[in-house]
Design an enzyme around this catalytic site. Structure first.
Site, PDB file in Angstrom:
ATOM      1  CG  HIS A 195      76.950 -39.968  41.630  1.00 56.54           C
ATOM      2  ND1 HIS A 195      76.429 -39.925  42.897  1.00 56.54           N
ATOM      3  CD2 HIS A 195      76.504 -41.115  41.075  1.00 56.54           C
ATOM      4  CE1 HIS A 195      75.732 -41.017  43.107  1.00 56.54           C
ATOM      5  NE2 HIS A 195      75.774 -41.769  42.014  1.00 56.54           N
ATOM      6  CD  GLU A 225      69.414 -49.519  43.669  1.00 59.50           C
ATOM      7  OE1 GLU A 225      69.632 -48.453  43.090  1.00 59.50           O
ATOM      8  OE2 GLU A 225      70.069 -49.877  44.668  1.00 59.50           O
ATOM      9  CG  ASP A 274      70.903 -47.760  39.687  1.00 63.39           C
ATOM     10  OD1 ASP A 274      71.540 -47.482  38.655  1.00 63.39           O
ATOM     11  OD2 ASP A 274      71.379 -47.634  40.820  1.00 63.39           O
ATOM     12  CB  CYS A 289      65.597 -42.427  47.572  1.00 65.05           C
ATOM     13  SG  CYS A 289      66.198 -44.067  47.166  1.00 65.05           S
TER      14      CYS A 289
END
Ligand code: PEP
Ligand code: MG
Length: 574
Positions: A191, A433, A457, A504
């Site tokens: 992140h 994912e 992921d 995404c």
């Protein structure tokens, strides 16, 4: 000493500045006996006063650079320091046990924290515990005579060096002064890396040990394009990188020309280039970079930036802002994806051995459905303000999707009963994912409105390689033929049912992956806003039929990542 070290290039750009070490000092307290209680009390009171002064300064700087809202957290800290109970009890321990102020203060604050944290269902009390922890650090640092790093007060150009950066660290960074950051841990999809791209500052993550190799006196060049850090560069190196920075700035200017152009391949095939956002504030970046939609709104920041669950009204306001800001352009909002690397202290999720494989995302939402229902109501109410699409994260099975959709329908029916207007054009889709969902995409495609492939992921689960762990980052292979086959299966399954497929994960903006994804027929590419124009520029150079041939050949013939890269380079050089 002049040296060069490397990590994972996480955010483009070149920066130079001195190092700023964002490292917590050792605040271990020793118990010492003392006969001079008054002296200890005086030390305590001096440390508290100095901490208050420091907090006032930080608050003023934070209010100016980050806004009043971010600054208010420091008011709560000042209040803790003025609490007479805290001070009286510390004095009592100093008197009764004849101990040093540091030890007494630590003991009393430990008790307060334990008491507040014991009130499990009370978010307000949990928040107080967090405030005390923060303030305690400040006072102990004064008593122990060590300096605490304070990113909000940086007022000169620096490059931040840290083990990792938490979302609250990044929220405090002022782009005017923080020119780049470099961390020990993390990967391209951690992140902090995603934040760096949305802040548009160069970043390198996963250097393993930069915090040990660099000190505050060092001057650094950060090359976020290659992933290199030059420590104490020579004059020649400075000029070399000045030139590289200029070249990059020129390239960016060229890309800027494409802001209002459609995203077309050389032969006129349109694909949608959308942006990933974390908060309504990111809309500015989406518009500055010509985003044609929002392909992923990560709503968990609404939950993480607060000390308690956001209310339906808070959420409604945030979603409405984003939907209105985008007008007719589509906005895919992902429901809460808490767990894994995204912790929520006030939810008290138990610590797990394998958090990425544990209780997270849709699993939490289906289990604690009151939280989920609040989010869905806020979304449905906001749906009339724009072009909303709702997406569920971490779907592994069809029953999970069906259950989530049933809850959505229930909330929709309730709202309509209450007389609330709700759009009836809201598409409902899933993130693909988890490999199980990718493999079963043909069945899912019959029931969902769309797929968005979450490669961040999907790659870690397919390769069994933690996306945060730089020691296995060599296995984090977006172009591995196995990943490409999964992606192809998902896109083909969607198209067979007349649905659209997007992506995404960060792979959607990866310049080697884009030609392959165009060839595989991906409809929507959602990425950090700052990657959009670069990708639009690349698309203009690609012929969709040729890319189809590339993808077909890569899937049929390539056995390794290197072979895939080599083939992409051959096709795109033509
Ligand atoms: C993903 O997994 O690809 C994704 C986009 O979600 P996140 O990075 O938030 O897990
Ligand atoms: Mg994910």
């Amino acid at each position: 000493m002049n040296s060069k070290l490397s990590g994972i290039a996480a955010s483009d750009g070149i920066a130079q500045a001195k190092a700023y070490l964002l490292i917590e000092p050792d605040l271990t307290v020793e118990k010492k006996t003392t006969s001079d209680a008054d002296a200890e009390k005086a030390r305590l009171s001096k440390a508290i006063e100095e901490s208050k002064e420091q907090l006032a300064k930080i608050r003023a700087i934070a209010a100016e650079s980050l806004g009043e809202e971010e600054a208010q957290v420091f008011d709560a800290h000042t209040m803790v320091l003025s609490d007479p109970d805290l001070i009286d009890q510390t004095h009592a321990v100093i008197d009764d046990e004849k101990v040093n102020a540091d030890y007494a203060f630590k003991q009393v604050t430990d008790n307060f924290i334990a008491m507040f944290e014991g009130m499990e269902d009370n978010a307000y009390m949990q928040e107080r515990a967090a405030d005390i922890r923060d303030v305690r650090k400040r006072v102990l640092a004064r008593l122990l005579n060590v300096t605490l790093p304070s990113p909000a007060t940086i007022d000169e150009e620096v490059i931040i060096i840290a083990e990792d950066l938490t979302p609250s660290d990044t929220a405090q960074l002022n782009k005017k002064y923080v020119k780049a950051f470099v961390t020990d841990i993390g990967g391209r999809t951690s992140h902090s890396a995603i934040m760096a791209r949305s802040l548009e500052i160069p970043a390198i993550v996963g250097t393993k040990n930069i915090t040990e190799l660099v000190s505050e006196e060092d001057y650094l060049i950060v090359d976020g394009i290659e992933g290199d850090v030059i420590v104490n560069p020579s004059d020649d190196q400075i000029s070399e990188y000045d030139k590289k920075a200029q070249d990059f700035a020129d390239l960016k200017k060229e890309w800027d020309q494409l802001r209002d152009e459609p995203s077309m391949t050389k032969d006129g095939k349109h694909v949608e280039l959308a942006a990933n956002i974390g908060t309504p504030k990111d809309l500015e970046g989406v518009n500055n970079n010509g985003g044609e939609g929002i392909g992923l709104y990560r709503t968990e920041f609404l939950y993480m930036d607060s000390n308690e669950l956001p209310t339906e009204e808070d959420q409604y306001e945030a979603y409405k802002k984003v939907l209105e800001g985008m007008g007719e352009r589509p906005v895919v909002v992902r429901t809460m994806d808490i767990g894994g690397d995204k912790e929520l202290p006030y939810l008290e999720l138990p610590k797990e051995m394998n958090p990425f494989l544990g209780y997270r995302a849709i699993r939490v939402s289906l289990d604690q459905d009151a939280i989920f229902r609040t989010q869905l109501r806020a979304l449905l109410r906001a749906s009339v303000h724009g072009n909303l699409r709702i997406m569920f994260p971490m779907i592994a099975t069809l029953p999970e999707f069906r259950d989530a959709k049933a809850i959505l329908e229930e909330e929709k029916a309730k709202l309509i009963d209450e007389g609330v207007e709700v759009s009836d054009a809201v598409q409902v889709g899933i993130m693909v994912e988890i490999p199980a969902a990718a493999v079963l995409a043909d069945q899912f495609a019959k029931e969902v409105d769309f797929f968005s492939i979450g490669t961040n992921d999907l790659i870690q689960y397919t390769m069994a390689a933690d996306r945060m762990n730089e020691r296995v980052s060599y296995l984090y292979q977006p172009y591995n033929p196995s990943i490409l086959r999964l992606i192809k299966g998902v896109i083909d399954a969607a198209h067979k049912e007349g649905k659209w497929a997007g992506m995404c994960g960060e792979m959607a903006g990866d310049q080697i992956a884009v030609p392959l994804l165009v060839g595989l027929g991906l409809d929507e590419f959602s990425m950090s806003a700052t990657s959009i124009l670069k990708t639009r520029s690349l698309l203009k150079k690609l012929d969709s039929n040729q890319m189809k041939e590339l993808a077909t050949q890569a899937l049929a013939d390539c056995t390794t990542v290197d072979e895939v890269i080599e083939m992409v380079n051959r096709y795109t050089a033509e």
